[in-house]
Enzyme design. Sequence first.
Site, PDB file in Angstrom:
ATOM      1  N   LYS A   1      19.172   6.193   9.405  1.00 59.27           N
ATOM      2  CA  LYS A   1      19.064   4.779   9.784  1.00 59.27           C
ATOM      3  C   LYS A   1      20.153   4.395  10.774  1.00 59.27           C
ATOM      4  CE  LYS A   1      16.823   2.770   5.702  1.00 59.27           C
ATOM      5  NZ  LYS A   1      16.958   1.788   4.623  1.00 59.27           N
TER       6      LYS A   1
ATOM      7  N   LYS B   1       1.812   8.674   5.283  1.00 64.75           N
ATOM      8  CA  LYS B   1       1.774   7.862   4.068  1.00 64.75           C
ATOM      9  C   LYS B   1       1.410   6.415   4.390  1.00 64.75           C
ATOM     10  CE  LYS B   1       5.308   7.443   1.185  1.00 64.75           C
ATOM     11  NZ  LYS B   1       6.582   7.675   0.470  1.00 64.75           N
TER      12      LYS B   1
ATOM     13  N   LYS C   1       4.687   0.231   4.512  1.00 65.28           N
ATOM     14  CA  LYS C   1       4.825  -1.144   4.958  1.00 65.28           C
ATOM     15  C   LYS C   1       5.140  -1.200   6.443  1.00 65.28           C
ATOM     16  CE  LYS C   1       8.781  -0.967   1.799  1.00 65.28           C
ATOM     17  NZ  LYS C   1       9.310  -1.522   0.574  1.00 65.28           N
TER      18      LYS C   1
END
Length: 345
Positions: free
Chosen positions: A123, A206, A209
Amino acid sequence: MTITESQQPADRQRILSGAKPTADSLHLGNYIGAVRNWAEMQSSYDAVIFIPDLHAVTVDFDPTTLARRTRTVAAQYIAAGIDPEESTFFVQSHVPEHAQLAWALNCITGFGEASRMTQFKDKSAKQGTDSTTLGLFAYPTLMAADILLYQADLVPVGEDQRQHLELTRNLAQRFNTRFGETFTVPEATILRDTAKIYDLQNPTAKMSKTGESVNGTIQLLDDPGVTAKRIKSAVTDDDTEIRFDEQNKPGISNLLTIYSVISGKTIAELEADYAGRMYGHLKVDLADVLVEFVTPLRNRTNELLADPAELDRLLAQGAAKARGIAATTLGTVYDRMGFLPRKQA
Ligand code: TRP
């Protein structure tokens, strides 16, 4: 010794889990991969389920959006079967002991150790150092605090959280060795056998979101018409056979998995049912089954959202239950670390 108070009776193990409120609705992958399992585990375990909103602010966020999402997700968990009476269900920021224990753990965690967390490395590399916060660096120690405060035995999480669980175990052992037995060393129960749900437009990725296409995701709060449309426009293949084969037929396999989980039929039964039939038949039936499944969930969620006072009451009750456990553990930790007891004024 006060730690026994925060330990559960020997007959029921304590499980603990949570997922960040980072979307406007849970999607089918969240439900099948996580929430459904938590709901099932409530009867055989002492379940602690929470919404880690403190974790949600470790990356860029918007306050109004965060508040709305936390509420929606809370309502969805309850609608999906997390029982606030049976379990301890709460919002992380309502229990100040999480941040307090996290600080204590920060002070026994090495800088190098934290720097090796792959999720942080990924990240922060993506965001660049200037937009990476100390909060993101401390994400794993806050997560360790979430778990250790409740003396959890089992932590059901996805594979991506394995390293954070390993750190949690190390910190528990380190604290116990240095300051005396205080924490239960938790086991990770990686949810490997649970069905993985893939993106309907890109069935090798997958369902997520952050998926590229909204059309690839079934949001549990979508209108029934939208849900049906998403299934009917799911990507399949040029073949005609309805057969489970993730390698060569990822789209059809994904539809079969969803169908199987929602209907309770095995994949083999479904393959037999659809032998000689067309993809369109499978899609139409699955769309029906799915709409029938999500509609009550959606209605219950909307009912809860329409009565914010009741939702607040349930969350307050959960936070009180959680604090009963968390404050005991934190008291022991503070005492062991040599912080003076705070006497009544
Ligand atoms: N990091 C977890 C995730 O992204 C969420 C989380 C925070 C969590 N604290 C936790 C999960 C404690 C299990 C236990 O999915």
